[in-house]
Motif scaffolding. Structure first.
Motif, PDB file in Angstrom:
ATOM      1  N   ALA A 122     -25.101  21.827   9.546  1.00 44.20           N
ATOM      2  CA  ALA A 122     -26.364  21.160   9.859  1.00 44.20           C
ATOM      3  C   ALA A 122     -27.242  22.008  10.780  1.00 44.20           C
ATOM      4  CB  ALA A 122     -26.088  19.808  10.513  1.00 44.20           C
ATOM      5  N   GLY A 123     -26.690  23.090  11.312  1.00 51.26           N
ATOM      6  CA  GLY A 123     -27.455  23.974  12.187  1.00 51.26           C
ATOM      7  C   GLY A 123     -27.446  23.572  13.649  1.00 51.26           C
ATOM      8  N   LEU A 124     -26.546  22.689  14.054  1.00 46.96           N
ATOM      9  CA  LEU A 124     -26.480  22.252  15.446  1.00 46.96           C
ATOM     10  C   LEU A 124     -25.611  23.149  16.314  1.00 46.96           C
ATOM     11  CD1 LEU A 124     -26.137  18.404  15.015  1.00 46.96           C
ATOM     12  CD2 LEU A 124     -28.121  19.683  15.755  1.00 46.96           C
ATOM     13  N   ARG A 125     -24.714  23.876  15.701  1.00 46.84           N
ATOM     14  CA  ARG A 125     -23.815  24.777  16.428  1.00 46.84           C
ATOM     15  C   ARG A 125     -23.878  26.147  15.791  1.00 46.84           C
ATOM     16  NH1 ARG A 125     -19.058  22.495  19.385  1.00 46.84           N
ATOM     17  NH2 ARG A 125     -17.926  24.400  19.015  1.00 46.84           N
ATOM     18  N   GLU A 126     -23.625  27.177  16.596  1.00 47.77           N
ATOM     19  CA  GLU A 126     -23.509  28.504  16.029  1.00 47.77           C
ATOM     20  C   GLU A 126     -22.129  28.629  15.400  1.00 47.77           C
ATOM     21  OE1 GLU A 126     -22.010  28.459  20.114  1.00 47.77           O
ATOM     22  OE2 GLU A 126     -23.958  27.958  19.296  1.00 47.77           O
ATOM     23  N   LYS A 127     -22.045  29.412  14.352  1.00 45.10           N
ATOM     24  CA  LYS A 127     -20.784  29.533  13.628  1.00 45.10           C
ATOM     25  C   LYS A 127     -19.773  30.271  14.495  1.00 45.10           C
ATOM     26  CE  LYS A 127     -18.838  30.653   9.230  1.00 45.10           C
ATOM     27  NZ  LYS A 127     -19.066  30.914   7.854  1.00 45.10           N
ATOM     28  N   SER A 128     -18.607  29.660  14.660  1.00 45.95           N
ATOM     29  CA  SER A 128     -17.563  30.277  15.472  1.00 45.95           C
ATOM     30  C   SER A 128     -16.618  31.069  14.579  1.00 45.95           C
ATOM     31  CB  SER A 128     -16.785  29.212  16.247  1.00 45.95           C
ATOM     32  OG  SER A 128     -16.171  28.320  15.349  1.00 45.95           O
ATOM     33  N   GLU A 129     -16.076  32.117  15.121  1.00 49.48           N
ATOM     34  CA  GLU A 129     -15.140  32.958  14.388  1.00 49.48           C
ATOM     35  C   GLU A 129     -13.774  32.291  14.409  1.00 49.48           C
ATOM     36  OE1 GLU A 129     -14.442  36.060  11.957  1.00 49.48           O
ATOM     37  OE2 GLU A 129     -16.336  35.658  12.928  1.00 49.48           O
ATOM     38  N   ARG A 130     -13.196  32.116  13.234  1.00 50.35           N
ATOM     39  CA  ARG A 130     -11.875  31.498  13.140  1.00 50.35           C
ATOM     40  C   ARG A 130     -10.860  32.578  12.805  1.00 50.35           C
ATOM     41  NH1 ARG A 130     -15.567  28.391  10.823  1.00 50.35           N
ATOM     42  NH2 ARG A 130     -15.911  26.343  11.704  1.00 50.35           N
ATOM     43  N   ASP A 131      -9.703  32.505  13.427  1.00 48.06           N
ATOM     44  CA  ASP A 131      -8.683  33.512  13.199  1.00 48.06           C
ATOM     45  C   ASP A 131      -7.348  32.819  12.950  1.00 48.06           C
ATOM     46  OD1 ASP A 131      -7.414  35.951  13.015  1.00 48.06           O
ATOM     47  OD2 ASP A 131      -6.985  36.036  15.152  1.00 48.06           O
ATOM     48  N   ASN A 132      -6.844  32.947  11.758  1.00 50.21           N
ATOM     49  CA  ASN A 132      -5.531  32.417  11.420  1.00 50.21           C
ATOM     50  C   ASN A 132      -4.799  33.492  10.621  1.00 50.21           C
ATOM     51  OD1 ASN A 132      -3.294  30.976  10.831  1.00 50.21           O
ATOM     52  ND2 ASN A 132      -4.344  29.296   9.810  1.00 50.21           N
ATOM     53  N   PRO A 133      -4.214  34.478  11.320  1.00 49.61           N
ATOM     54  CA  PRO A 133      -3.610  35.605  10.606  1.00 49.61           C
ATOM     55  C   PRO A 133      -2.397  35.223   9.770  1.00 49.61           C
ATOM     56  CG  PRO A 133      -3.063  35.710  12.933  1.00 49.61           C
ATOM     57  CD  PRO A 133      -4.064  34.605  12.762  1.00 49.61           C
ATOM     58  N   LYS A 134      -1.745  34.109  10.067  1.00 43.96           N
ATOM     59  CA  LYS A 134      -0.556  33.726   9.320  1.00 43.96           C
ATOM     60  C   LYS A 134      -0.877  32.929   8.059  1.00 43.96           C
ATOM     61  CE  LYS A 134       2.510  33.620  13.280  1.00 43.96           C
ATOM     62  NZ  LYS A 134       3.479  32.819  14.024  1.00 43.96           N
ATOM     63  N   LYS A 135      -2.139  32.585   7.845  1.00 40.39           N
ATOM     64  CA  LYS A 135      -2.502  31.736   6.718  1.00 40.39           C
ATOM     65  C   LYS A 135      -2.151  32.381   5.380  1.00 40.39           C
ATOM     66  CE  LYS A 135      -6.227  29.247   4.538  1.00 40.39           C
ATOM     67  NZ  LYS A 135      -7.639  28.975   4.502  1.00 40.39           N
ATOM     68  N   GLY A 136      -2.429  33.663   5.227  1.00 42.93           N
ATOM     69  CA  GLY A 136      -2.199  34.333   3.961  1.00 42.93           C
ATOM     70  C   GLY A 136      -0.781  34.818   3.776  1.00 42.93           C
ATOM     71  N   ALA A 137       0.046  34.763   4.815  1.00 46.48           N
ATOM     72  CA  ALA A 137       1.418  35.254   4.712  1.00 46.48           C
ATOM     73  C   ALA A 137       2.276  34.267   3.934  1.00 46.48           C
ATOM     74  CB  ALA A 137       1.993  35.464   6.106  1.00 46.48           C
ATOM     75  N   PRO A 138       3.149  34.764   3.062  1.00 44.56           N
ATOM     76  CA  PRO A 138       4.017  33.850   2.326  1.00 44.56           C
ATOM     77  C   PRO A 138       5.050  33.207   3.247  1.00 44.56           C
ATOM     78  CG  PRO A 138       4.538  36.125   1.784  1.00 44.56           C
ATOM     79  CD  PRO A 138       3.319  36.143   2.659  1.00 44.56           C
ATOM     80  N   GLY A 139       5.556  32.065   2.828  1.00 48.19           N
ATOM     81  CA  GLY A 139       6.557  31.351   3.611  1.00 48.19           C
ATOM     82  C   GLY A 139       7.917  32.012   3.524  1.00 48.19           C
ATOM     83  N   LYS A 140       8.884  31.435   4.220  1.00 46.50           N
ATOM     84  CA  LYS A 140      10.221  32.012   4.297  1.00 46.50           C
ATOM     85  C   LYS A 140      10.885  32.087   2.920  1.00 46.50           C
ATOM     86  CE  LYS A 140      12.888  31.004   7.838  1.00 46.50           C
ATOM     87  NZ  LYS A 140      13.785  30.257   8.739  1.00 46.50           N
ATOM     88  N   LYS A 141      10.822  31.003   2.149  1.00 52.97           N
ATOM     89  CA  LYS A 141      11.448  30.983   0.820  1.00 52.97           C
ATOM     90  C   LYS A 141      10.797  32.007  -0.118  1.00 52.97           C
ATOM     91  CE  LYS A 141      14.527  27.635   0.745  1.00 52.97           C
ATOM     92  NZ  LYS A 141      15.885  27.776   0.290  1.00 52.97           N
ATOM     93  N   ALA A 142       9.476  32.101  -0.055  1.00 55.49           N
ATOM     94  CA  ALA A 142       8.773  33.055  -0.917  1.00 55.49           C
ATOM     95  C   ALA A 142       9.146  34.489  -0.554  1.00 55.49           C
ATOM     96  CB  ALA A 142       7.270  32.850  -0.822  1.00 55.49           C
ATOM     97  N   GLN A 143       9.319  34.769   0.736  1.00 58.36           N
ATOM     98  CA  GLN A 143       9.736  36.108   1.161  1.00 58.36           C
ATOM     99  C   GLN A 143      11.145  36.419   0.661  1.00 58.36           C
ATOM    100  OE1 GLN A 143       9.236  36.059   5.405  1.00 58.36           O
ATOM    101  NE2 GLN A 143       7.070  36.597   5.299  1.00 58.36           N
ATOM    102  N   GLU A 144      12.045  35.420   0.738  1.00 57.77           N
ATOM    103  CA  GLU A 144      13.412  35.616   0.240  1.00 57.77           C
ATOM    104  C   GLU A 144      13.413  35.897  -1.264  1.00 57.77           C
ATOM    105  OE1 GLU A 144      15.576  32.134   1.350  1.00 57.77           O
ATOM    106  OE2 GLU A 144      15.486  32.602   3.496  1.00 57.77           O
ATOM    107  N   ARG A 145      12.587  35.156  -2.012  1.00 55.58           N
ATOM    108  CA  ARG A 145      12.509  35.382  -3.460  1.00 55.58           C
ATOM    109  C   ARG A 145      11.969  36.776  -3.762  1.00 55.58           C
ATOM    110  NH1 ARG A 145      10.825  29.853  -3.594  1.00 55.58           N
ATOM    111  NH2 ARG A 145       8.660  30.498  -3.499  1.00 55.58           N
TER     112      ARG A 145
END
Length: 128
Positions: A80-103
């Motif tokens: 809506a333009g009321l806030r400036e866009k903040s930078e979001r950082d989630n480096p683990k989001k794209g990492a596969p989970g434990k089971k996927a890594q094992e596979r």
């Protein structure tokens, strides 16, 4: 008193409808709130003007009083333009989970085993 601008869920099962409210952070999500500031209907198309309705003046008032918007409401305020866009950082989001890594490790090991015997006869034949 810690104030939040957040979503309060309404609507029936599988048909959500949210109210954007100013509430004490200690109150339940759908519980007591101080003021209703707008609505959000996620079932409408993203380009619909009725999807998010916000009373901008009241939101600015509550932010001036020290209310903190939740992540989802902050994104709506950015749109809506009321806030400036903040930078979001989630480096683990794209990492596969434990089971996927094992596979993936098991698949790589199996591929390495398949390549090793295939290379060995070729080397023996070249040596003769």
């Amino acid at each position: 008193m810690a104030m939040k601008i957040r979503l309060a869920r309404g609507g029936s099962k599988k048909r959500p409808h949210y109210a954007i409210v100013a509430a004490d952070s200690r109150m339940p999500r759908d519980g007591r709130f101080i003021e209703k500031l707008g609505t959000y209907n996620p079932l409408l198309p993203k380009d619909s003007e009725d999807r998010v309705k916000i009373d901008i003046e009241r939101v600015q008032h509550w932010i001036g009083q020290g209310a903190q918007p939740t992540d989802r409401v902050a994104r709506m305020l950015e749109a809506a333009g009321l806030r400036e866009k903040s930078e979001r950082d989630n480096p683990k989001k794209g990492a596969p989970g434990k089971k996927a890594q094992e596979r993936a490790e098991a698949k790589a090991a199996k591929a390495a085993e398949a390549e090793a015997p295939a290379d060995a006869p070729a080397e023996d034949a070249a040596a003769e």
